[in-house]
Design an enzyme around this catalytic site. Structure first.
Site, PDB file in Angstrom:
ATOM      1  N   LYS A  20       0.810  -1.207   0.000  1.00 23.45           N
ATOM      2  CA  LYS A  20       0.000   0.000   0.000  1.00 23.45           C
ATOM      3  C   LYS A  20       0.862   1.284   0.000  1.00 23.45           C
ATOM      4  O   LYS A  20       2.077   1.222   0.152  1.00 23.45           O
ATOM      5  CB  LYS A  20      -0.943  -0.012   1.203  1.00 23.45           C
ATOM      6  CG  LYS A  20      -1.950  -1.179   1.181  1.00 23.45           C
ATOM      7  CD  LYS A  20      -2.820  -1.171  -0.062  1.00 23.45           C
ATOM      8  CE  LYS A  20      -4.167  -1.866   0.111  1.00 23.45           C
ATOM      9  NZ  LYS A  20      -4.129  -3.335  -0.054  1.00 23.45           N
TER      10      LYS A  20
HETATM   11  C1  LIG Z   1      -5.490  -4.078   0.720  1.00 23.56           C
HETATM   12  C2  LIG Z   1      -6.941  -3.925   0.707  1.00 23.56           C
HETATM   13  C3  LIG Z   1      -7.759  -4.350   1.763  1.00 23.56           C
HETATM   14  C4  LIG Z   1      -7.270  -5.157   2.916  1.00 23.56           C
HETATM   15  O1  LIG Z   1      -6.146  -4.739   3.540  1.00 23.56           O
HETATM   16  P1  LIG Z   1      -5.159  -5.755   4.291  1.00 23.56           P
HETATM   17  O2  LIG Z   1      -4.379  -4.818   5.151  1.00 23.56           O
HETATM   18  O3  LIG Z   1      -4.320  -6.426   3.253  1.00 23.56           O
HETATM   19  O4  LIG Z   1      -5.986  -6.682   5.094  1.00 23.56           O
HETATM   20  C5  LIG Z   1      -9.109  -4.072   1.711  1.00 23.56           C
HETATM   21  N1  LIG Z   1      -9.652  -3.439   0.661  1.00 23.56           N
HETATM   22  C6  LIG Z   1      -8.917  -3.041  -0.389  1.00 23.56           C
HETATM   23  C7  LIG Z   1      -9.584  -2.325  -1.511  1.00 23.56           C
HETATM   24  C8  LIG Z   1      -7.544  -3.292  -0.417  1.00 23.56           C
HETATM   25  O5  LIG Z   1      -6.833  -2.929  -1.483  1.00 23.56           O
END
Ligand SMILES: *Cc1c(COP(=O)(O)O)cnc(C)c1O
Length: 396
Positions: free
Chosen positions: A186
């Site tokens: 992210k």
């Molecule tokens: C990455 C992501 C999540 C979940 O996040 P994690 O930290 O990997 O559990 C939820 N929604 C979207 C759109 C994402 O890209």
């Protein structure tokens, strides 16, 4: 989505400070921790940076969504409207909460279509989770108005769009609650982590209690704390929070570099015939993690995606065939394959996802390619990238 590209001394220093005390827990141990509260500091700085009153850090973005649903009282038997283009975690959190995901179409913003949302709302609809996909935004103000008019609870999944804004206001801060992820890919990362944000004190207290076995975190003795509600453990550790804190302080420079690199490559690609760009409701607020574009039809898009890969233009995704982000490939959801006995399985009347037909979303996703924007690109990298792209499009 590049936080990992820029790990350095700042992250190391924050982590070392935690290791020096040996206190990896976010609560308590007041004497031992020498005044080092990485999670708490991260929460305060994040709240200020995003412009919301309350922020609770947790184990992941998936945890954040699950906590938000719980705090809002959404669960068994309730319907929650979601888009078919998202990371599968959005669906997982709805299913785990006991609620029933109901799919609504996306439009050329690559996010939930407000018109389609309106027609998907039923008397059983309790919530809607628009997902701000690929760094940019849904038509969040239109969606917010629909929720206000219909009494449906708005929870934003801004996991992919941390730092992005619409009309100057942070994505995630339009609904009752907003969710971020700081997982390894992210915009900023802390290994595994997430955050739920809100301006509602009561929702915040429910969220932070729910994420720590229902504790109310009052007083100085954890053993004597009250636990007025049931909860579970969705806590983050101080080590993860330490990395995230260092990354948060780099957010503005990350956004600046991402936006600059995206603007250059977008400008170069605007000369390519037969492509059009994703509709972005507020260009200035785009966090610029991806450049998404449309090809004229599915065969051309699929062919272009494979030729871009063959030509060494890395970081391009054709979501329509991707296993993680679009409903088309989610057999496990269509069949409700889960080792857990999900509450939804007990419902007499439930949607049959195998029969689901989302022609508008298919028509868009089958023509979409997204290119990841990197922080580290130099001007030379960008020129070379464009040379390769031009060759691909000349062949097509
Ligand atoms: C990455 C992501 C999540 C979940 O996040 P994690 O930290 O990997 O559990 C939820 N929604 C979207 C759109 C994402 O890209």
């Amino acid at each position: 989505m590049p936080g990992y590209e820029i790990f350095g001394d700042a992250e190391r220093k924050e982590v070392e400070e935690v290791l020096e005390t040996g206190v990896l827990f976010r609560y308590g141990f007041d004497q031992l921790r020498k005044g080092r509260w990485k999670t708490k500091t991260f929460e305060e700085e994040l709240g200020r940076r995003i412009g919301v009153h309350y922020c609770h850090l947790c184990a992941s973005g998936t945890a954040a969504l699950t906590i938000a649903l719980a705090a809002c009282g959404i669960g068994a038997g309730d319907e929650v409207i979601v888009p078919p283009f998202t990371f599968v975690a959005t669906l997982e959190s709805v299913l785990l909460s006991g609620a029933v995901p109901v799919f609504s179409e996306i439009n050329e913003t690559l996010c939930l279509d407000p018109e389609s949302l309106k027609s998907a709302i039923s008397p059983r609809t309790k919530g809607v989770i628009p997902v701000h996909m690929c760094g940019s935004m849904a038509q969040i103000e239109d969606i917010r108005k629909i929720c206000e008019e219909t009494g449906v609870i708005l929870i934003e999944d801004a996991c992919q769009s941390f730092g992005a804004t619409f009309n100057g206001k942070a994505l995630g801060s339009f609904g009752k609650m907003g969710c971020y992820s700081f997982d390894p890919v992210k915009t900023i990362t802390c290994g595994e982590g997430g955050a739920v944000i809100t301006n509602d004190r009561n929702l915040y207290l429910l969220a932070e209690g729910y994420a720590d076995h229902g504790h109310n975190h009052q007083g100085n003795d954890r053993g004597l704390e009250g636990h007025p509600i049931l909860g579970t453990n969705f806590r983050i550790s101080e080590l993860n929070a330490a990395v995230g804190l260092a990354q948060l302080r780099k957010l503005d420079s990350i956004l600046e570099r991402q936006r600059r690199n995206k603007a250059i490559i977008k400008d170069m690609m605007s000369g390519v015939p037969d492509i059009s760009f994703r509709k972005i409701p507020d260009e200035k607020g785009d966090s610029a993690t991806f450049l998404s574009f449309y090809l004229p039809d599915e065969p051309t898009a699929r062919k272009t995606a494979s030729e871009l890969a063959a030509a060494g233009v890395d970081g391009c995704t054709y979501w329509y065939d991707n296993n993680w982000h679009y409903l088309r490939q989610w057999e496990h959801i269509k069949q409700l394959q889960s080792p857990a006995k999900l509450p939804m399985m007990l419902l007499q009347e439930r949607p049959d996802y195998k029969k689901l037909h989302l022609p508008q979303s298919d028509a868009i996703m089958s023509r979409t390619i997204s290119m990841q924007i990197k922080l580290s690109w130099s001007r030379q990298d960008l020129d070379q990238r464009m040379e390769k792209i031009n060759k691909v499009f000349k062949q097509c």
